[in-house]
Motif scaffolding. Sequence first.
Motif, PDB file in Angstrom:
ATOM      1  N   ASN A   1      -0.170  -7.638  -8.568  1.00  0.00           N
ATOM      2  CA  ASN A   1      -0.130  -8.962  -9.187  1.00  0.00           C
ATOM      3  C   ASN A   1      -1.244  -9.111 -10.226  1.00  0.00           C
ATOM      4  O   ASN A   1      -1.050  -9.748 -11.270  1.00  0.00           O
ATOM      5  N   HIS A   2      -2.425  -8.517  -9.936  1.00  0.00           N
ATOM      6  CA  HIS A   2      -3.512  -8.560 -10.919  1.00  0.00           C
ATOM      7  C   HIS A   2      -3.115  -7.810 -12.187  1.00  0.00           C
ATOM      8  O   HIS A   2      -3.404  -8.270 -13.309  1.00  0.00           O
ATOM      9  N   MET A   3      -2.451  -6.671 -12.020  1.00  0.00           N
ATOM     10  CA  MET A   3      -1.990  -5.915 -13.186  1.00  0.00           C
ATOM     11  C   MET A   3      -0.975  -6.732 -13.989  1.00  0.00           C
ATOM     12  O   MET A   3      -1.005  -6.759 -15.225  1.00  0.00           O
TER      13      MET A   3
ATOM     14  N   ARG B   1       5.592 -11.160 -10.609  1.00  0.00           N
ATOM     15  CA  ARG B   1       4.682 -11.196  -9.460  1.00  0.00           C
ATOM     16  C   ARG B   1       5.467 -11.185  -8.158  1.00  0.00           C
ATOM     17  O   ARG B   1       6.606 -11.643  -8.098  1.00  0.00           O
TER      18      ARG B   1
ATOM     19  N   ASP C   1      -0.758 -10.007 -14.109  1.00  0.00           N
ATOM     20  CA  ASP C   1      -1.492 -11.068 -14.808  1.00  0.00           C
ATOM     21  C   ASP C   1      -2.196 -10.530 -16.043  1.00  0.00           C
ATOM     22  O   ASP C   1      -2.191 -11.173 -17.106  1.00  0.00           O
ATOM     23  N   GLU C   2      -2.816  -9.349 -15.923  1.00  0.00           N
ATOM     24  CA  GLU C   2      -3.495  -8.760 -17.079  1.00  0.00           C
ATOM     25  C   GLU C   2      -2.505  -8.430 -18.196  1.00  0.00           C
ATOM     26  O   GLU C   2      -2.795  -8.627 -19.379  1.00  0.00           O
ATOM     27  N   LEU C   3      -1.325  -7.925 -17.815  1.00  0.00           N
ATOM     28  CA  LEU C   3      -0.307  -7.645 -18.830  1.00  0.00           C
ATOM     29  C   LEU C   3       0.141  -8.932 -19.515  1.00  0.00           C
ATOM     30  O   LEU C   3       0.368  -8.960 -20.736  1.00  0.00           O
TER      31      LEU C   3
ATOM     32  N   HIS D   1      -1.686 -11.696 -19.857  1.00  0.00           N
ATOM     33  CA  HIS D   1      -2.762 -12.118 -20.759  1.00  0.00           C
ATOM     34  C   HIS D   1      -2.770 -11.264 -22.027  1.00  0.00           C
ATOM     35  O   HIS D   1      -2.954 -11.789 -23.135  1.00  0.00           O
ATOM     36  N   SER D   2      -2.564  -9.958 -21.855  1.00  0.00           N
ATOM     37  CA  SER D   2      -2.554  -9.080 -23.021  1.00  0.00           C
ATOM     38  C   SER D   2      -1.394  -9.418 -23.950  1.00  0.00           C
ATOM     39  O   SER D   2      -1.555  -9.426 -25.183  1.00  0.00           O
ATOM     40  N   ARG D   3      -0.211  -9.708 -23.342  1.00  0.00           N
ATOM     41  CA  ARG D   3       0.937 -10.066 -24.190  1.00  0.00           C
ATOM     42  C   ARG D   3       0.682 -11.369 -24.934  1.00  0.00           C
ATOM     43  O   ARG D   3       1.035 -11.491 -26.125  1.00  0.00           O
TER      44      ARG D   3
ATOM     45  N   ARG E   1      -2.290 -12.578 -25.777  1.00  0.00           N
ATOM     46  CA  ARG E   1      -3.265 -12.302 -26.837  1.00  0.00           C
ATOM     47  C   ARG E   1      -2.610 -11.580 -28.014  1.00  0.00           C
ATOM     48  O   ARG E   1      -2.905 -11.861 -29.182  1.00  0.00           O
TER      49      ARG E   1
END
Length: 467
Positions: free
Chosen positions: A244-246, A227, A248-250, A252-254, A256
């Motif tokens: 930064n949103h991207m 970030r 964070d999503e990456l 969360h995906s990692r 999960r």
Amino acid sequence: MRPARKLKFRNSLLSRYLVIICFALVFIPILIPFSFMASWGVNRLLFPQSVEQEPIPRSYGSAYTLEETWHKEALALGGKTPAEIDAGLKNLKQRYPDASMFWVDAEGVTRLRLPERSGLPAKWSPEDAISYMKTAVDSDPFTIVAFIGGEKEAAGQGFMVFELPRKHMKKTTRNGDGDSRFYGFFMFLMFAFFILLSYLFFRDIRKRLLRLESGMTRTGPNGLPVRIPTGRPDEIGRLEQAFNHMVDELGHSRRRENEEEELRKSLISNLSHDLRTPLTVLAGQLYSFRKEPLSEQGRTSLSLMETKIDDLSGLIDHLLSYNLLASGRYALNLESRDVLRVVRVSAAAWYPLWEKAGIEADIDLPEEPLSWRIDEQGFRRVLDNLFQNLVRHASSGGYVGISLARRHGRTALVVTDRGPGLGAASPAKGAGLGLQIVDLLLREMSLVRETESSTEGGTRIYIYPSV
């Protein structure tokens, strides 16, 4: 929607730069007279002695006014006697007391001098007149020559001369150069200020873009971009927020993905252990059935069930091995071993099965040892999986060959069959866990597997060190 758009425009880079342009267009015309006044004041503070050098007692007007007046007086004196001309010049002398006057008659004789002065020729020749006129042009004193009676009487009554120091025509100060100098300095400061604002504006944009580029190319310990701090809510700020949103999503995906991987591994491990107990019970019951009198069809069915239970048991072993290898918990003891000895021992164990399946074994290995750093048990597992696949899918070729060959400059172990190839359909084809376990084991031992397969020439599997 309108307030949001208004807020976005207020915080945009375009609006900020438009403010700078408007500042230049609006305030620079206002600051120009201010800079002139400031330069005038600074000049008088720094150079107080440069204000008028001496008081001027009289002012006789501009050069144009003096020249027009003098020619009118010369025209008025046309046709007058010498005495009347002298009287006219004396009256003019009273009007211009700081001026010098004289006149020359038609014979070239200098008549009246006001005031008396030397240096003038008593008898003027054409050369004297030309020299005097040449010297008087653009000089100090300011000189006017007029023919008495006007241009038409040029050869009749002579000419009269008016000389006036130029200081009596206009003020002489040195402030003009200083005013211009300081005015230019203030103008330079204003334009430099505008350029500085533009430079700071674009430098800030460049700095933020470089920071964003650095965040995109730099990765953290988890292998994902890091970030970056967000700045003002303008276009670049919104881009930073989106980045930064991207990230964070990456993240969360990692997380999960890791959770799902752990769940999958746990599920495989639990299922494998839970299935072993009923399989063991079934195998025991089938062994008991063999002791009972059965018909030929019953014995055939019993053999088929035993085969399927063995296949299922092998699949469970594969699942457990794959789970351990994928999670990095499969313990390997790498030591320098003679690979050819391990291959001979494994081939000897499989020879009865090959003979039963009608597969001719052609083992062509040299007597010299071939040392690789391997885990002996793991390498035997690799060979068992390869030989098992060969029996299941390539027994129709009736051939297995084991030899050595050069591959990419290294000595490689080659396992060859004459079956239908990897692309052919097979009723015994499974999920491919056997080959996946082979690849994982070989990777842990720094070995490489390469496969060449065709429907005409069978399959050749090369195994050799990666380094």
